[in-house]
Design an enzyme around this catalytic site. Structure first.
Site, mmCIF file in Angstrom:
data_model
loop_
_atom_site.group_PDB
_atom_site.id
_atom_site.type_symbol
_atom_site.label_atom_id
_atom_site.label_comp_id
_atom_site.label_asym_id
_atom_site.label_seq_id
_atom_site.Cartn_x
_atom_site.Cartn_y
_atom_site.Cartn_z
ATOM 1 N N HIS A 108 0.827 -1.214 0.000
ATOM 2 C CA HIS A 108 0.000 0.000 0.000
ATOM 3 C C HIS A 108 0.857 1.257 0.000
ATOM 4 O O HIS A 108 2.091 1.195 -0.032
ATOM 5 C CB HIS A 108 -0.942 0.003 1.213
ATOM 6 N N CYS A 145 3.520 -4.809 6.536
ATOM 7 C CA CYS A 145 3.210 -4.687 5.114
ATOM 8 C C CYS A 145 4.431 -4.197 4.344
ATOM 9 O O CYS A 145 5.493 -3.973 4.895
ATOM 10 C CB CYS A 145 2.046 -3.720 4.911
#
Length: 509
Positions: free
Chosen positions: A138, A146
């Site tokens: 992202h 992430c």
């Protein structure tokens, strides 16, 4: 509940196919031009590879000959955890392995600008009892398990994935690695407890390297299987179950032979590197993740953490370069995870050497003469070959020199010594004063012994506070600078054509 959402990391993303301006930004013209140069179609399939240690995300795209070629490499702004696979919910680890990304995993309404779900855990992870959810690639340059890019980067990557789905690709493959699976990296990490897992996923890495085709991935007996096909005498394709015994299968010989050849070369080089004593990378450093050097150079107290910068490139050298996207003010560079350090087991008695040890506070100056010192006579002396002793060499001084070294005396005699040598050099060319032999001998006597000086390193330039300025609602593409005339969205929903993201995926919604 709010606190629970924050602690859960990246799971605030709501998977949806809702159409908005961010998700419908066009592929930048510069990237389309690159596709044309590499014989790629806009809507041909893509494949993504991630590397933690190098802090890079690669987008590969299928060419018209059917093979994949590298389209673009994106520096990763932030990833968290350590080198190694994700094991359990809350361990802050970014996943490693092979994952499949379908349209339902694309999230245009992400709390982190745009995102797509990695698909962790896959069948292999589940067979081992590994847990975790909503692990994303992202924007926002902030990570809790992430892979985080800048908003401009993820907009571009998202658009490439979107177009591949428009072209008919049902899912694109995501390959996540601790590092590029080269012999030197395998040698550096040979003592790492994750090595068995890394060797297993290197098999898939090698399949892609030799074929430039997306490897078919299956799981059985709690392991990965790549490019499996049914035996010649079988009537149907083998059925795989990650927790069950492997069915009868074969790997096509043209692939198997090419992989064997590559692996034989890699193993030979690996053995050579180990035999010559390639240092082993330090394990369990307690540092939380990494950051590409181009981003670390732009923020206060920037550090690449567990990522490695290119040789010969320092953060100071990159400080003036343009960042590939907007760096938010809240971004935090990798720092030691003190909780992890406190709970880490005592180090084992094994010869582990840091692969990238921090620089010592005492440095030997580079062997480069000063252009401003000494004036005319110093330059003249250097041109005659008598000035080389003035530079601080990086070679080790002779034992007798270091044994009798007196720093205070050395400092006081250096000017006189330089003067005597320059005087000897000049008098060689004065008529009637040719005493070259005696002068050279005298200069040799006065030549100072080389010393290791504690040179104070130059202070790095202070970062520009303007880099953390408030970001616009919709950022331009990474490929096109602010001055380019590329057609970009201004924040409001665009006029969507009949082949828009919404219309083409309304059935999925």
């Amino acid at each position: 509940m709010t606190a629970g959402v924050l602690l859960s990391g990246c799971d605030t993303d709501q998977v949806s196919l809702a159409t908005n301006a961010k998700a419908n930004q066009p592929v930048p013209p510069k990237l389309i031009a690159a596709m044309a140069e590499k014989d790629m179609d806009l809507q041909s399939p893509i494949l993504v590879r991630l590397f933690k240690q190098e802090a890079e995300l690669e987008v590969w795209k299928q060419t018209r000959n059917g093979q994949f070629a590298l389209l673009k490499t994106y520096p990763i702004c932030r990833w968290s955890g350590d080198l190694g696979p994700k094991v359990r919910e809350g361990d802050r680890q970014a996943p490693e392995g092979f994952y499949s990304i379908n349209p339902g995993q694309m999230n245009p309404q992400s709390a982190y600008y745009l995102s797509f779900n990695t698909g962790y855990p896959n069948a292999f992870d589940k067979a081992l009892g590994r847990t975790g959810s909503q692990l994303m690639v992202h924007g926002d340059c902030s990570s809790r398990g992430c892979y985080a890019m800048t908003d401009e980067q993820i907009a571009e990557i998202y658009s490439l994935g979107r177009e591949s789905f428009f072209g008919g690709q049902k899912a694109f493959q995501l390959q996540a690695y601790p590092f590029k699976m080269t012999p030197v990296n395998m040698a550096k990490h040979r003592n790492n407890p994750n090595m068995a897992f890394w060797k297993m996923i290197k098999e898939g890495y090698d399949h892609f390297e030799v074929t430039r085709q997306e490897p078919k991935v299956d799981f059985c007996e709690k392991k990965y299987v790549f490019d499996a096909a049914k035996p010649a005498d079988a009537k149907r394709d083998p059925v795989f179950d990650a927790s069950a015994k492997c069915p009868a299968y074969v790997i096509p010989e043209e692939i198997a032979s090419a992989v064997r050849e590559k692996q034989a070369k890699d193993e030979t080089e690996y053995a050579r590197l180990v035999a010559k004593g390639t240092p082993v990378a330090r394990m369990n450093t307690g540092i939380d993740g990494g950051m590409n050097k181009v981003f670390a150079a732009k923020i206060p107290e920037g550090s690449t953490g567990l990522s490695e910068g290119a040789e010969g490139t320092t953060l100071q050298m990159l400080a003036m370069a343009k960042a590939p996207g907007t760096i938010p003010g809240h971004v935090n560079p990798p720092k030691p995870n003190f909780d992890a350090v406190a709970s880490a087991p005592a180090p084992r008695d094994e010869p582990v050497v840091a692969a990238s040890a921090p620089a010592s506070s005492t440095r030997v100056a580079a062997a480069a003469p000063s252009e401003k010192s000494g004036g005319f006579f110093s330059n003249l002396g250097r041109k005659m070959g008598l000035g080389t002793a003035d530079t601080t060499a990086t070679t080790t001084p002779a034992p007798q020199a270091t044994a009798s070294m007196a720093p205070a005396a050395q400092t006081s005699t250096t000017p006189a010594t330089a003067a005597s040598r320059l005087k000897a050099a000049v008098t060689r060319f004065v008529p009637g004063q040719d005493k070259s032999k005696d002068s050279v001998k005298e200069a040799a006597k006065d030549t100072p012994k080389p010393a290791v000086a504690a040179a104070k390193p130059a202070e790095p330039p202070k970062p520009d506070a303007r880099l953390a300025a408030t970001r616009p609602a919709l950022k331009p593409s990474v490929s096109d600078g602010a001055g380019d005339n590329a057609p970009m969205m201004a924040g409001a929903a665009p006029v969507v054509q009949s082949n828009s993201f919404d219309s083409r995926f309304s059935a999925v919604k």
